[in-house]
Design a protein around this motif. Structure first.
Motif, PDB file in Angstrom:
ATOM      1  N   THR A 133       0.819  -1.214   0.000  1.00 60.32           N
ATOM      2  CA  THR A 133       0.000   0.000   0.000  1.00 60.32           C
ATOM      3  C   THR A 133       0.855   1.268   0.000  1.00 60.32           C
ATOM      4  O   THR A 133       2.061   1.222   0.252  1.00 60.32           O
ATOM      5  CB  THR A 133      -0.933   0.032   1.222  1.00 60.32           C
ATOM      6  OG1 THR A 133      -0.158   0.320   2.405  1.00 60.32           O
ATOM      7  CG2 THR A 133      -1.648  -1.303   1.404  1.00 60.32           C
ATOM      8  N   TYR A 149      -4.987 -12.145   2.781  1.00 62.17           N
ATOM      9  CA  TYR A 149      -3.717 -11.852   3.447  1.00 62.17           C
ATOM     10  C   TYR A 149      -3.885 -11.811   4.965  1.00 62.17           C
ATOM     11  O   TYR A 149      -4.845 -11.221   5.486  1.00 62.17           O
ATOM     12  CB  TYR A 149      -3.176 -10.502   2.953  1.00 62.17           C
ATOM     13  CG  TYR A 149      -1.898 -10.057   3.626  1.00 62.17           C
ATOM     14  CD1 TYR A 149      -0.670 -10.543   3.208  1.00 62.17           C
ATOM     15  CD2 TYR A 149      -1.928  -9.155   4.683  1.00 62.17           C
ATOM     16  CE1 TYR A 149       0.504 -10.144   3.824  1.00 62.17           C
ATOM     17  CE2 TYR A 149      -0.761  -8.744   5.308  1.00 62.17           C
ATOM     18  CZ  TYR A 149       0.454  -9.245   4.875  1.00 62.17           C
ATOM     19  OH  TYR A 149       1.616  -8.851   5.494  1.00 62.17           O
ATOM     20  N   THR A 176       3.916 -13.571   7.198  1.00 62.61           N
ATOM     21  CA  THR A 176       2.755 -13.370   6.330  1.00 62.61           C
ATOM     22  C   THR A 176       2.182 -14.717   5.909  1.00 62.61           C
ATOM     23  O   THR A 176       2.902 -15.712   5.810  1.00 62.61           O
ATOM     24  CB  THR A 176       3.129 -12.578   5.061  1.00 62.61           C
ATOM     25  OG1 THR A 176       4.175 -13.281   4.359  1.00 62.61           O
ATOM     26  CG2 THR A 176       3.600 -11.184   5.405  1.00 62.61           C
ATOM     27  N   GLU A 210       0.248  -5.050   7.773  1.00 63.60           N
ATOM     28  CA  GLU A 210       0.150  -4.355   6.487  1.00 63.60           C
ATOM     29  C   GLU A 210       1.537  -4.081   5.898  1.00 63.60           C
ATOM     30  O   GLU A 210       2.446  -3.646   6.586  1.00 63.60           O
ATOM     31  CB  GLU A 210      -0.591  -3.034   6.693  1.00 63.60           C
ATOM     32  CG  GLU A 210      -0.685  -2.161   5.460  1.00 63.60           C
ATOM     33  CD  GLU A 210      -1.166  -0.753   5.786  1.00 63.60           C
ATOM     34  OE1 GLU A 210      -1.077   0.116   4.897  1.00 63.60           O
ATOM     35  OE2 GLU A 210      -1.613  -0.522   6.937  1.00 63.60           O
ATOM     36  N   LEU A 223      -3.789  -7.386   9.793  1.00 66.00           N
ATOM     37  CA  LEU A 223      -4.858  -7.940   8.960  1.00 66.00           C
ATOM     38  C   LEU A 223      -5.033  -9.436   9.198  1.00 66.00           C
ATOM     39  O   LEU A 223      -4.043 -10.162   9.361  1.00 66.00           O
ATOM     40  CB  LEU A 223      -4.557  -7.678   7.483  1.00 66.00           C
ATOM     41  CG  LEU A 223      -4.243  -6.215   7.126  1.00 66.00           C
ATOM     42  CD1 LEU A 223      -3.822  -6.102   5.671  1.00 66.00           C
ATOM     43  CD2 LEU A 223      -5.444  -5.328   7.405  1.00 66.00           C
ATOM     44  N   ARG A 240       0.480   0.826  10.887  1.00 65.96           N
ATOM     45  CA  ARG A 240       0.132  -0.286   9.999  1.00 65.96           C
ATOM     46  C   ARG A 240      -0.957  -1.142  10.639  1.00 65.96           C
ATOM     47  O   ARG A 240      -0.944  -1.386  11.847  1.00 65.96           O
ATOM     48  CB  ARG A 240       1.371  -1.155   9.723  1.00 65.96           C
ATOM     49  CG  ARG A 240       2.501  -0.407   9.009  1.00 65.96           C
ATOM     50  CD  ARG A 240       3.754  -1.274   8.970  1.00 65.96           C
ATOM     51  NE  ARG A 240       4.897  -0.522   8.479  1.00 65.96           N
ATOM     52  CZ  ARG A 240       5.430  -0.647   7.260  1.00 65.96           C
ATOM     53  NH1 ARG A 240       4.910  -1.512   6.419  1.00 65.96           N
ATOM     54  NH2 ARG A 240       6.476   0.071   6.909  1.00 65.96           N
ATOM     55  N   GLU A 241      -1.852  -1.626   9.802  1.00 71.87           N
ATOM     56  CA  GLU A 241      -2.940  -2.473  10.298  1.00 71.87           C
ATOM     57  C   GLU A 241      -2.460  -3.914  10.464  1.00 71.87           C
ATOM     58  O   GLU A 241      -1.607  -4.385   9.713  1.00 71.87           O
ATOM     59  CB  GLU A 241      -4.116  -2.467   9.323  1.00 71.87           C
ATOM     60  CG  GLU A 241      -4.888  -1.166   9.260  1.00 71.87           C
ATOM     61  CD  GLU A 241      -6.122  -1.308   8.389  1.00 71.87           C
ATOM     62  OE1 GLU A 241      -7.047  -2.053   8.775  1.00 71.87           O
ATOM     63  OE2 GLU A 241      -6.143  -0.687   7.316  1.00 71.87           O
ATOM     64  N   GLY A 298      -4.256   0.962  -2.160  1.00 69.46           N
ATOM     65  CA  GLY A 298      -4.688   0.886  -0.772  1.00 69.46           C
ATOM     66  C   GLY A 298      -4.673   2.250  -0.113  1.00 69.46           C
ATOM     67  O   GLY A 298      -4.502   2.365   1.107  1.00 69.46           O
ATOM     68  N   ILE A 326      -7.514  -8.920  -0.437  1.00 69.44           N
ATOM     69  CA  ILE A 326      -6.714  -7.829  -0.991  1.00 69.44           C
ATOM     70  C   ILE A 326      -7.243  -7.469  -2.376  1.00 69.44           C
ATOM     71  O   ILE A 326      -7.467  -8.352  -3.208  1.00 69.44           O
ATOM     72  CB  ILE A 326      -5.225  -8.237  -1.093  1.00 69.44           C
ATOM     73  CG1 ILE A 326      -4.670  -8.606   0.292  1.00 69.44           C
ATOM     74  CG2 ILE A 326      -4.399  -7.122  -1.728  1.00 69.44           C
ATOM     75  CD1 ILE A 326      -4.670  -7.472   1.290  1.00 69.44           C
ATOM     76  N   ARG A 377       3.928  -2.096   3.045  1.00 68.34           N
ATOM     77  CA  ARG A 377       3.943  -0.795   2.352  1.00 68.34           C
ATOM     78  C   ARG A 377       4.914  -0.821   1.162  1.00 68.34           C
ATOM     79  O   ARG A 377       5.955  -1.495   1.192  1.00 68.34           O
ATOM     80  CB  ARG A 377       4.368   0.304   3.330  1.00 68.34           C
ATOM     81  CG  ARG A 377       3.438   0.418   4.565  1.00 68.34           C
ATOM     82  CD  ARG A 377       2.391   1.474   4.353  1.00 68.34           C
ATOM     83  NE  ARG A 377       1.397   1.505   5.422  1.00 68.34           N
ATOM     84  CZ  ARG A 377       1.432   2.322   6.481  1.00 68.34           C
ATOM     85  NH1 ARG A 377       2.434   3.182   6.636  1.00 68.34           N
ATOM     86  NH2 ARG A 377       0.458   2.296   7.373  1.00 68.34           N
ATOM     87  N   ARG A 381      -0.165   3.984   1.912  1.00 70.63           N
ATOM     88  CA  ARG A 381      -0.766   4.756   3.008  1.00 70.63           C
ATOM     89  C   ARG A 381       0.280   5.656   3.680  1.00 70.63           C
ATOM     90  O   ARG A 381       1.483   5.382   3.644  1.00 70.63           O
ATOM     91  CB  ARG A 381      -1.396   3.819   4.035  1.00 70.63           C
ATOM     92  CG  ARG A 381      -2.541   2.994   3.465  1.00 70.63           C
ATOM     93  CD  ARG A 381      -3.190   2.159   4.537  1.00 70.63           C
ATOM     94  NE  ARG A 381      -3.956   2.982   5.455  1.00 70.63           N
ATOM     95  CZ  ARG A 381      -4.437   2.540   6.614  1.00 70.63           C
ATOM     96  NH1 ARG A 381      -4.212   1.302   6.997  1.00 70.63           N
ATOM     97  NH2 ARG A 381      -5.138   3.341   7.385  1.00 70.63           N
ATOM     98  N   LYS A 438      -7.704 -11.023   5.263  1.00 66.38           N
ATOM     99  CA  LYS A 438      -8.373  -9.947   4.542  1.00 66.38           C
ATOM    100  C   LYS A 438      -8.224 -10.132   3.033  1.00 66.38           C
ATOM    101  O   LYS A 438      -7.154 -10.473   2.542  1.00 66.38           O
ATOM    102  CB  LYS A 438      -7.794  -8.594   4.937  1.00 66.38           C
ATOM    103  CG  LYS A 438      -8.469  -7.426   4.225  1.00 66.38           C
ATOM    104  CD  LYS A 438      -7.883  -6.090   4.636  1.00 66.38           C
ATOM    105  CE  LYS A 438      -8.550  -4.937   3.909  1.00 66.38           C
ATOM    106  NZ  LYS A 438      -7.986  -3.622   4.289  1.00 66.38           N
TER     107      LYS A 438
END
Length: 369
Positions: free
Chosen positions: A148, A175, A238, A179, A159, A156-157, A329, A164, A181, A150, A162
Motif C-alpha cells: 500500500t 492476506y 505473512t 500491512e 490484517l 500499519r494495520e 490501498g 486484498i 507498504r 498509506r 483480509k
C-alpha cells in the motif's frame, strides 16, 4: 230394436255383432291412453331435468390453473437418495464435479512443478531470468494492493485473512499479517529475490544488513539496519492465499518462508532467508515484470505502484482513478486531492525515463511506454 220394428231374429244378429266389436275398440282406446301417458311422462321428464350449470367464474379458473401448474412442477421434480428435492434441470452437481476435477488437475500440476523444481535444483533465475541491473515482480502481485501507499504517520494495520484488492476479477488474494507498504517492504522483497535468484529453490541464502541497505540506497547506520530487519520480519510473518484461473489455488504462502539473523551482535552477523517454493510458481510462464532497479527504487510509492501496473502489460490499458486508488490501498477520500496526487506521480514517472508518457484525462490514468 224389436220396438223399432225389427224382428226378433234380426235384433239378435245385430246385438251379437255389436258385442264382438266392443273389445277391439276398447283395446284401441287403452293403447291410445298408454301412448298418451307415455308421451306425458316423456314431456314431464324433460320438464323435470336439472337446469344447465353456469360457466365457472374467473377465480375458479385461476384456482384450476394453479393446481395444474403445481401438478406439472411436481412431475418435473424427483427425490434424491438423501430425501432432498432437486429439479431435473438442475446442473449444480455436474458443475461442482467439473470444478473439483479442475482443482484436482491444478493441484496435481502445481505439485509436479514444485517436485520438478526441487529435483532439478532449479533456481528462480532458471524460471524467470533477469539481468543484475534489473529487478522483477510477478504480474499478479504488481496489479494488487498487497503493498500500500498509506501515509507513514498512520500505524500499519494487523490484517486477518483480509481480501486484498486486485485489478483482475479472476484473481483472489487473502492476506494475514501486518500491512505491507510500497515505501519499504516492496523494495526489500524485490532485493531479497535478487539475492536468491541463482540459488536452487529450497536452499537458504545469506547476506548482511550492510549489503541490503547499500543495494536499497539506504543510509548505512543502525536506524536503517533496524528498519531493514523490521521489513524482513514482516515479510516472513505473512500468510497469503492465492487463487487464479492460471495458477489454481495456493494456500498459506509466505513472501519469505523463513528469516533469521545468524551471529547477531558479531562482525560475522548475517541474515539467512529461505524463499517460499510456491512464490516461484507466480513467476512461471513469463508472468512477471522486470525493470531498471536504479530508476525504480528512487520513485515515490504512488509513482512506483503506477509503474507496477503499467509495466505488467505489454500494451498498458487506461486505469480508472478509483481503481488505481484501491490498488494503492490509499486512504485518500477527496477526489480532487487524489487526482492531483496521481498527476504528480505521472510527471515523476515521465521524468524517471521508465515510460515515454503518463497523464490523467478525465477519470482515467494513461501511459505510453
Amino acid at each position: 230394436m224389436i220396438d223399432a220394428g225389427f224382428s226378433a231374429e234380426d235384433a239378435e244378429t245385430i246385438a251379437s255383432r255389436t258385442v264382438m266389436r266392443a273389445p277391439r275398440e276398447t283395446f284401441q282406446s287403452v293403447g291410445s291412453m298408454v301412448q298418451q301417458a307415455t308421451a306425458k311422462i316423456e314431456r314431464d321428464s324433460v320438464q323435470l331435468a336439472p337446469p344447465a350449470l353456469p360457466a365457472p367464474s374467473a377465480a375458479v379458473e385461476r384456482s384450476r390453473r394453479l393446481e395444474q401448474e403445481a401438478a406439472g412442477l411436481a412431475k418435473s421434480m424427483t427425490i434424491d437418495t438423501r430425501g432432498t428435492m432437486t429439479t431435473k434441470k438442475r446442473k449444480t452437481a455436474g458443475e461442482d464435479l467439473a470444478k473439483q476435477v479442475s482443482e484436482a488437475k491444478q493441484a496435481a500440476l502445481l505439485k509436479h512443478t514444485k517436485q520438478q523444481i526441487k529435483e532439478m535444483q532449479l533456481s528462480l533465475f532458471d524460471i524467470a531470468p533477469w539481468p543484475d541491473t534489473m529487478r522483477a515482480m510477478p504480474n499478479d502481485t504488481a496489479r494488487s494492493a498487497l503493498f500500500t501507499t498509506r501515509n507513514k504517520k498512520i500505524p500499519r494495520e494487523a490484517l486477518q485473512n483480509k481480501v486484498i484488492f486486485h485489478v483482475n476479477k479472476d484473481v483472489k488474494i487473502t492476506y494475514t499479517g501486518v500491512e505491507l507498504r510500497a515505501d519499504d517492504d516492496e523494495l526489500v522483497w524485490q532485493q531479497v529475490l535478487e539475492y536468491a535468484k541463482r540459488t536452487p529453490i529450497g536452499e537458504p541464502i545469506t547476506f548482511t544488513f550492510y549489503e541490503l541497505c547499500q543495494d536499497l540506497g539506504w543510509s548505512i547506520n543502525g536506524r536503517y539496519y533496524t528498519k531493514a530487519e523490521e521489513c524482513l520480519s514482516r515479510l516472513q510473518a505473512t500468510a497469503m492465499g492465492f487463487t487464479s484461473d492460471r495458477v489454481g489455488h495456493l494456500e498459506s504462502v509466505s513472501l519469505l518462508h523463513r528469516f533469521r539473523v545468524l551471529d547477531r551482535g558479531k562482525k560475522t552477523s548475517r541474515c539467512q532467508v529461505l524463499i517460499d517454493e510456491e512464490i516461484v510458481v507466480l513467476f512461471a510462464g513469463d508472468h512477471y515484470t522486470k525493470f531498471i532497479w536504479e530508476k525504480y527504487r528512487k520513485l515515490s510509492p504512488t509513482a512506483r505502484r503506477m509503474f507496477d501496473y503499467f509495466s505488467s502489460h505489454r500494451e498498458p490499458y487506461p486505469l480508472k482513478l478509483e481503481t488505481f486508488r484501491l490498488m494503492c490501498g490509499s486512504d485518500s477520500t477527496r477526489v480532487k486531492k487524489w487526482r492531483e496526487q496521481v498527476g504528480e506521480a505521472c510527471e515523476e514517472l515521465r521524468g524517471s525515463g521508465l515510460v515515454e508518457h503518463a497523464w490523467v484525462n478525465d477519470d482515467l490514468v494513461h501511459c505510453k511506454r
